[in-house]
Design a protein around this motif. Structure first.
Motif, mmCIF file in Angstrom:
data_model
loop_
_atom_site.group_PDB
_atom_site.id
_atom_site.type_symbol
_atom_site.label_atom_id
_atom_site.label_comp_id
_atom_site.label_asym_id
_atom_site.label_seq_id
_atom_site.Cartn_x
_atom_site.Cartn_y
_atom_site.Cartn_z
ATOM 1 N N LYS A 7 -8.774 -15.394 -1.293
ATOM 2 C CA LYS A 7 -8.765 -14.062 -2.908
ATOM 3 C C LYS A 7 -9.263 -12.395 -2.232
ATOM 4 N N VAL A 8 -9.692 -12.392 -1.597
ATOM 5 C CA VAL A 8 -10.117 -11.562 -0.015
ATOM 6 C C VAL A 8 -9.106 -10.907 0.420
ATOM 7 N N ARG A 9 -8.404 -11.970 1.429
ATOM 8 C CA ARG A 9 -7.788 -11.597 2.645
ATOM 9 C C ARG A 9 -6.462 -10.952 1.951
ATOM 10 N N ILE A 10 -5.580 -11.400 1.024
ATOM 11 C CA ILE A 10 -4.828 -12.077 0.290
ATOM 12 C C ILE A 10 -4.194 -10.377 -0.260
ATOM 13 N N PRO A 11 -5.122 -10.211 -0.920
ATOM 14 C CA PRO A 11 -5.097 -8.786 -1.811
ATOM 15 C C PRO A 11 -5.131 -7.376 -0.486
ATOM 16 N N LEU A 12 -5.995 -7.839 0.038
ATOM 17 C CA LEU A 12 -6.073 -6.990 1.475
ATOM 18 C C LEU A 12 -4.997 -6.631 2.155
ATOM 19 N N ILE A 13 -4.398 -7.787 2.357
ATOM 20 C CA ILE A 13 -3.089 -7.790 2.827
ATOM 21 C C ILE A 13 -1.262 -7.457 2.399
ATOM 22 N N GLY A 14 -1.719 -7.268 0.770
ATOM 23 C CA GLY A 14 -0.731 -6.762 -0.140
ATOM 24 C C GLY A 14 -1.518 -5.240 -0.059
ATOM 25 N N VAL A 15 -2.258 -4.807 -0.210
ATOM 26 C CA VAL A 15 -2.916 -3.413 -0.367
ATOM 27 C C VAL A 15 -2.305 -2.709 1.328
ATOM 28 N N GLY A 16 -2.212 -3.556 2.311
ATOM 29 C CA GLY A 16 -1.390 -2.682 3.468
ATOM 30 C C GLY A 16 -0.282 -2.427 3.604
ATOM 31 N N VAL A 17 0.558 -3.511 2.808
ATOM 32 C CA VAL A 17 1.595 -3.574 2.732
ATOM 33 C C VAL A 17 2.372 -2.302 2.026
ATOM 34 N N LEU A 18 2.102 -2.331 0.694
ATOM 35 C CA LEU A 18 1.797 -0.940 0.134
ATOM 36 C C LEU A 18 1.561 -0.006 0.508
ATOM 37 N N LEU A 19 0.732 0.844 1.256
ATOM 38 C CA LEU A 19 0.319 2.038 2.194
ATOM 39 C C LEU A 19 1.173 1.530 3.280
ATOM 40 N N VAL A 20 1.552 0.889 3.433
ATOM 41 C CA VAL A 20 2.895 1.210 4.555
ATOM 42 C C VAL A 20 4.664 1.866 4.364
ATOM 43 N N LEU A 21 4.254 0.779 3.173
ATOM 44 C CA LEU A 21 5.883 1.037 1.966
ATOM 45 C C LEU A 21 5.481 2.691 1.969
ATOM 46 N N LEU A 22 4.992 2.741 1.346
ATOM 47 C CA LEU A 22 4.489 4.452 0.836
ATOM 48 C C LEU A 22 4.332 5.971 2.133
ATOM 49 N N ILE A 23 4.017 5.317 3.088
ATOM 50 C CA ILE A 23 4.019 5.641 4.202
ATOM 51 C C ILE A 23 5.295 5.819 4.853
ATOM 52 N N LEU A 24 6.375 4.494 5.149
ATOM 53 C CA LEU A 24 7.490 4.873 5.151
ATOM 54 C C LEU A 24 8.312 6.022 4.439
ATOM 55 N N LYS A 25 8.342 5.772 3.016
ATOM 56 C CA LYS A 25 9.003 6.151 2.090
ATOM 57 C C LYS A 25 8.685 8.119 2.292
ATOM 58 N N LYS A 26 7.767 8.082 2.305
ATOM 59 C CA LYS A 26 7.466 9.469 1.649
ATOM 60 C C LYS A 26 7.312 10.438 3.753
ATOM 61 N N ILE A 27 7.977 9.452 4.736
ATOM 62 C CA ILE A 27 8.341 9.769 5.842
ATOM 63 C C ILE A 27 10.096 10.293 5.619
ATOM 64 N N PHE A 28 10.708 9.083 5.489
ATOM 65 C CA PHE A 28 12.124 9.237 5.116
ATOM 66 C C PHE A 28 13.236 9.524 3.915
ATOM 67 N N SER A 29 11.596 10.351 3.226
ATOM 68 C CA SER A 29 12.247 11.039 1.985
ATOM 69 C C SER A 29 12.340 12.738 1.686
#
Length: 73
Positions: A51-73
């Motif tokens: 219940k702690v690990r899964i949301p943290l993984i989700g937040v990590g994936v979201l941050l990576v996607l936001l960083i990639l979007k920022k880099i490629f836009s």
């Protein structure tokens, strides 16, 4: 009523021994290495819970996607 000096001496020794024991216990509980090890263990146990690990993984994936979007836009 006056108290026996030997009795008073025994009471002093008992109080001194009790105080020494209490100080030893406090020293053991307040040991910085023990406190750090306990905190590490607690953090690992908390992060191991799904219940702690899964949301943290989700937040990590979201941050990576936001960083990639920022880099490629």
């Amino acid at each position: 009523m006056a108290r026996d000096p030997d009795s008073i001496q025994r009471e002093i020794e008992q109080a001194r021994n009790a105080l020494a024991s209490t100080l030893d216990q406090l020293g053991t509980k307040a040991n910085p290495k023990r406190l750090v090890d306990g905190a590490k263990s607690s953090a690992r146990n908390t992060l191991a819970e799904p219940k702690v690990r899964i949301p943290l993984i989700g937040v990590g994936v979201l941050l990576v996607l936001l960083i990639l979007k920022k880099i490629f836009s």
